[in-house]
Motif scaffolding. Structure first.
Motif, PDB file in Angstrom:
ATOM      1  N   SER A  46       0.824  -1.207   0.000  1.00 15.67           N
ATOM      2  CA  SER A  46       0.000   0.000   0.000  1.00 15.67           C
ATOM      3  C   SER A  46       0.858   1.257   0.000  1.00 15.67           C
ATOM      4  O   SER A  46       0.560   2.229  -0.711  1.00 15.67           O
ATOM      5  N   TRP A  47       1.944   1.247   0.773  1.00 19.75           N
ATOM      6  CA  TRP A  47       2.833   2.413   0.829  1.00 19.75           C
ATOM      7  C   TRP A  47       3.488   2.657  -0.520  1.00 19.75           C
ATOM      8  O   TRP A  47       3.536   3.804  -0.997  1.00 19.75           O
ATOM      9  N   VAL A  48       3.969   1.597  -1.157  1.00 17.22           N
ATOM     10  CA  VAL A  48       4.604   1.745  -2.469  1.00 17.22           C
ATOM     11  C   VAL A  48       3.585   2.225  -3.499  1.00 17.22           C
ATOM     12  O   VAL A  48       3.874   3.103  -4.327  1.00 17.22           O
ATOM     13  N   ARG A  49       2.376   1.659  -3.464  1.00 14.85           N
ATOM     14  CA  ARG A  49       1.348   2.075  -4.420  1.00 14.85           C
ATOM     15  C   ARG A  49       0.999   3.545  -4.254  1.00 14.85           C
ATOM     16  O   ARG A  49       0.850   4.283  -5.232  1.00 14.85           O
ATOM     17  N   ARG A  50       0.867   4.008  -3.008  1.00 13.41           N
ATOM     18  CA  ARG A  50       0.534   5.404  -2.767  1.00 13.41           C
ATOM     19  C   ARG A  50       1.640   6.334  -3.259  1.00 13.41           C
ATOM     20  O   ARG A  50       1.366   7.392  -3.823  1.00 13.41           O
ATOM     21  N   ARG A  51       2.900   5.944  -3.047  1.00 11.55           N
ATOM     22  CA  ARG A  51       4.016   6.753  -3.544  1.00 11.55           C
ATOM     23  C   ARG A  51       4.006   6.811  -5.069  1.00 11.55           C
ATOM     24  O   ARG A  51       4.235   7.862  -5.672  1.00 11.55           O
ATOM     25  N   TYR A  52       3.736   5.675  -5.702  1.00  2.00           N
ATOM     26  CA  TYR A  52       3.692   5.636  -7.161  1.00  2.00           C
ATOM     27  C   TYR A  52       2.550   6.502  -7.685  1.00  2.00           C
ATOM     28  O   TYR A  52       2.704   7.231  -8.667  1.00  2.00           O
ATOM     29  N   GLU A  53       1.404   6.430  -7.034  1.00  2.00           N
ATOM     30  CA  GLU A  53       0.249   7.223  -7.459  1.00  2.00           C
ATOM     31  C   GLU A  53       0.529   8.716  -7.317  1.00  2.00           C
ATOM     32  O   GLU A  53       0.181   9.511  -8.194  1.00  2.00           O
ATOM     33  N   ALA A  54       1.168   9.107  -6.202  1.00  2.00           N
ATOM     34  CA  ALA A  54       1.514  10.515  -6.014  1.00  2.00           C
ATOM     35  C   ALA A  54       2.492  10.980  -7.096  1.00  2.00           C
ATOM     36  O   ALA A  54       2.375  12.093  -7.624  1.00  2.00           O
ATOM     37  N   GLY A  55       3.471  10.123  -7.433  1.00  2.00           N
ATOM     38  CA  GLY A  55       4.405  10.476  -8.494  1.00  2.00           C
ATOM     39  C   GLY A  55       3.716  10.603  -9.840  1.00  2.00           C
ATOM     40  O   GLY A  55       4.049  11.479 -10.646  1.00  2.00           O
ATOM     41  N   LEU A  56       2.718   9.746 -10.095  1.00  2.00           N
ATOM     42  CA  LEU A  56       1.987   9.809 -11.357  1.00  2.00           C
ATOM     43  C   LEU A  56       1.182  11.094 -11.455  1.00  2.00           C
ATOM     44  O   LEU A  56       1.142  11.741 -12.509  1.00  2.00           O
ATOM     45  N   VAL A  57       0.531  11.482 -10.363  1.00  2.00           N
ATOM     46  CA  VAL A  57      -0.230  12.734 -10.349  1.00  2.00           C
ATOM     47  C   VAL A  57       0.691  13.921 -10.614  1.00  2.00           C
ATOM     48  O   VAL A  57       0.378  14.825 -11.393  1.00  2.00           O
ATOM     49  N   THR A  58       1.873  13.915  -9.960  1.00  2.00           N
ATOM     50  CA  THR A  58       2.835  14.993 -10.174  1.00  2.00           C
ATOM     51  C   THR A  58       3.312  15.017 -11.617  1.00  2.00           C
ATOM     52  O   THR A  58       3.415  16.088 -12.239  1.00  2.00           O
ATOM     53  N   MET A  59       3.601  13.839 -12.171  1.00  2.00           N
ATOM     54  CA  MET A  59       4.080  13.764 -13.547  1.00  2.00           C
ATOM     55  C   MET A  59       3.045  14.302 -14.519  1.00  2.00           C
ATOM     56  O   MET A  59       3.363  15.063 -15.440  1.00  2.00           O
ATOM     57  N   LEU A  60       1.769  13.947 -14.326  1.00  2.00           N
ATOM     58  CA  LEU A  60       0.723  14.430 -15.216  1.00  2.00           C
ATOM     59  C   LEU A  60       0.520  15.930 -15.067  1.00  2.00           C
ATOM     60  O   LEU A  60       0.252  16.625 -16.044  1.00  2.00           O
ATOM     61  N   SER A  61       0.665  16.440 -13.844  1.00  2.00           N
ATOM     62  CA  SER A  61       0.528  17.877 -13.634  1.00  2.00           C
ATOM     63  C   SER A  61       1.648  18.636 -14.344  1.00  2.00           C
ATOM     64  O   SER A  61       1.416  19.667 -14.979  1.00  2.00           O
ATOM     65  N   VAL A  62       2.874  18.113 -14.229  1.00  2.00           N
ATOM     66  CA  VAL A  62       4.005  18.745 -14.904  1.00  2.00           C
ATOM     67  C   VAL A  62       3.835  18.658 -16.419  1.00  2.00           C
ATOM     68  O   VAL A  62       4.115  19.618 -17.154  1.00  2.00           O
ATOM     69  N   SER A  63       3.352  17.518 -16.902  1.00  2.00           N
ATOM     70  CA  SER A  63       3.126  17.345 -18.334  1.00  2.00           C
ATOM     71  C   SER A  63       2.085  18.329 -18.840  1.00  2.00           C
ATOM     72  O   SER A  63       2.226  18.911 -19.914  1.00  2.00           O
ATOM     73  N   GLN A  64       1.018  18.530 -18.065  1.00  2.00           N
ATOM     74  CA  GLN A  64      -0.007  19.487 -18.455  1.00  2.00           C
ATOM     75  C   GLN A  64       0.552  20.902 -18.486  1.00  2.00           C
ATOM     76  O   GLN A  64       0.264  21.689 -19.397  1.00  2.00           O
ATOM     77  N   ALA A  65       1.376  21.247 -17.478  1.00  2.00           N
ATOM     78  CA  ALA A  65       1.989  22.575 -17.456  1.00  2.00           C
ATOM     79  C   ALA A  65       2.919  22.763 -18.654  1.00  2.00           C
ATOM     80  O   ALA A  65       2.956  23.841 -19.263  1.00  2.00           O
ATOM     81  N   ALA A  66       3.681  21.716 -18.990  1.00  2.00           N
ATOM     82  CA  ALA A  66       4.574  21.796 -20.154  1.00  2.00           C
ATOM     83  C   ALA A  66       3.780  21.958 -21.436  1.00  2.00           C
ATOM     84  O   ALA A  66       4.160  22.711 -22.335  1.00  2.00           O
ATOM     85  N   GLN A  67       2.658  21.248 -21.537  1.00  2.00           N
ATOM     86  CA  GLN A  67       1.802  21.367 -22.712  1.00  2.00           C
ATOM     87  C   GLN A  67       1.297  22.796 -22.875  1.00  2.00           C
ATOM     88  O   GLN A  67       1.302  23.360 -23.964  1.00  2.00           O
ATOM     89  N   GLU A  68       0.857  23.398 -21.773  1.00  2.00           N
ATOM     90  CA  GLU A  68       0.322  24.752 -21.849  1.00  2.00           C
ATOM     91  C   GLU A  68       1.410  25.765 -22.144  1.00  2.00           C
ATOM     92  O   GLU A  68       1.139  26.820 -22.722  1.00  2.00           O
ATOM     93  N   THR A  69       2.658  25.456 -21.761  1.00  2.00           N
ATOM     94  CA  THR A  69       3.766  26.355 -22.066  1.00  2.00           C
ATOM     95  C   THR A  69       4.169  26.250 -23.527  1.00  2.00           C
ATOM     96  O   THR A  69       4.381  27.258 -24.212  1.00  2.00           O
ATOM     97  N   ILE A  70       4.266  25.006 -24.019  1.00  2.00           N
ATOM     98  CA  ILE A  70       4.693  24.789 -25.403  1.00  2.00           C
ATOM     99  C   ILE A  70       3.578  25.111 -26.385  1.00  2.00           C
ATOM    100  O   ILE A  70       3.795  25.720 -27.433  1.00  2.00           O
ATOM    101  N   LEU A  71       2.351  24.709 -26.050  1.00  2.00           N
ATOM    102  CA  LEU A  71       1.222  24.909 -26.945  1.00  2.00           C
ATOM    103  C   LEU A  71       0.113  25.612 -26.169  1.00  2.00           C
ATOM    104  O   LEU A  71      -0.858  24.990 -25.740  1.00  2.00           O
TER     105      LEU A  71
END
Length: 369
Positions: free
Chosen positions: A105-130
């Motif tokens: 459960s601890w590993v899954r929660r850490r992975y999920e938090a990292g995925l949310v952060t990655m998608l947020s950064v990807s969205q920010a990069a998308q809005e910056t580039i396009l």
């Protein structure tokens, strides 16, 4: 207005797993306790109870998984239905399994938090580039759509923008070779050069020259990969009902007029960064009449190279011919995308669609959606 279509699943903290799913471990705990009560066989009862914290590990956080594990261990240790149903070795094995579930459960929660952060950064990069287009740029209404061919990706090698300049409203739509981070960095660089060049260059050929020079120089010094890009440039003068167009290896745009669809023959210059011939300055732009009722539709080759089940390419001009032109660029872009999605069995390349229409003087107060 900018539209984006993606197959990505965007997780939000606290909402990724429905409440009813998170309550399943409690229901399973009750069912396992009842099963133990009426099943004197310790093997089957132990297996049923041991599975409960493992189930909780996949839907709950470490704290609640630990609570479920402690409750399960208490039920296992209880002398029900007969005293000493499980000995110390059994309880020790159950405790190891429960501790493992908490770790999962601890590993899954850490992975999920990292995925949310990655998608947020990807969205920010998308809005910056396009960045999202404004509904109105100068005297023009415009809408752009971007769809990434790479499943789960929010950004790719396509770029487009519409900006005002001292020489009129100017447009770029480009397609960089490839889909990875190299294409993304090249697309961002080209868009940055375009934003600067439109303020100084009187001719579209000058903008194309600066784009070509920058992509070659950056590639030579290793700042971007040696990729090539096709680009369409357009300029809408403020004092004339015309549009000036320059294509560097890009698919021919369309103009939807009141009574027909016109495929423009721009005799394109070579794509940017190809290096197959000596670098030369592109020729003059092509001037085409562009009235208040006309709509310019530009797109990347990913749209017209979409194939149906029989391998046929998407016939964009044919599907638009005879169509009553939608009142706004937004509705036109939505129609083209939905029509292409119905036609195509698959889309193997990024797709960008950009529509621009002059806003009638009497409608300036309320720009089209």
């Amino acid at each position: 207005m900018g539209l984006r279509v993606s197959d990505s699943i965007r997780l939000q903290p606290g909402t990724a797993i429905p409440l009813w799913v998170r309550l399943l471990p409690l229901a399973a705990l009750g069912a396992a306790a009842v099963f133990q009560l009426f099943t004197p066989d310790p093997l089957h009862a132990g297996i049923a109870m041991t599975l409960v914290p493992v189930l909780a590990a996949f839907v709950l956080g470490p704290l609640w998984t630990a609570v479920i594990a402690l409750l399960a261990l208490a039920v296992v240790a209880a002398p029900l239905p007969v005293p000493q149903l499980f000995d110390r070795d059994d309880l020790g094995m159950a405790a190891i399994v429960f501790a493992t579930a908490i770790g999962i459960s601890w590993v899954r929660r850490r992975y999920e938090a990292g995925l949310v952060t990655m998608l947020s950064v990807s969205q920010a990069a998308q809005e910056t580039i396009l960045p999202d287009l404004s509904k109105r740029v100068g005297d023009f209404a415009c809408t752009g759509l971007y769809h990434s061919a790479q499943r789960g990706a929010l950004i790719g090698g396509d770029l487009f923008d519409v900006r005002p300049s001292p020489f009129g409203t100017r447009l770029i739509l480009g397609d960089v070779q490839g889909h990875g981070l190299g294409a993304v960095s090249t697309a961002a660089m080209l868009l940055s050069v375009f934003h600067e060049a439109i303020l100084d260059e009187e001719e579209l050929a000058g903008i194309a020259w600066r784009l070509e020079r920058r992509i070659l120089d950056d590639a030579a010094h290793g700042y971007v990969p040696e990729l090539f890009a096709s680009v369409l440039l357009a300029e809408f003068p403020a004092d004339a009902e015309e549009v000036r167009l320059l294509s560097c290896g890009h698919p021919q745009p369309l103009i939807l007029r009141t009574d027909r669809v016109e495929v423009l023959d721009l005799k394109p210059a070579p794509v940017l960064g190809l290096r197959l011939m000596e670098q030369t300055r592109p020729g003059a732009a092509t001037c085409v009449a562009f009235g208040p009722d006309d709509t310019l539709l530009a797109y990347s080759d990913g749209l017209v190279e979409a194939r149906d089940a029989d391998g046929n390419f998407y016939p964009l001009a044919e599907h638009l011919n005879g169509l009553v032109t939608p009142a706004s660029p937004g509705r036109l872009v939505e129609f083209v995308w939905e029509d292409a999605a119905r036609f195509a069995e698959r889309m193997d390349d990024d797709v960008s669609i950009l529509a621009v229409k002059r806003v009638p003087k009497e409608a300036e107060g309320t720009p089209p959606a």
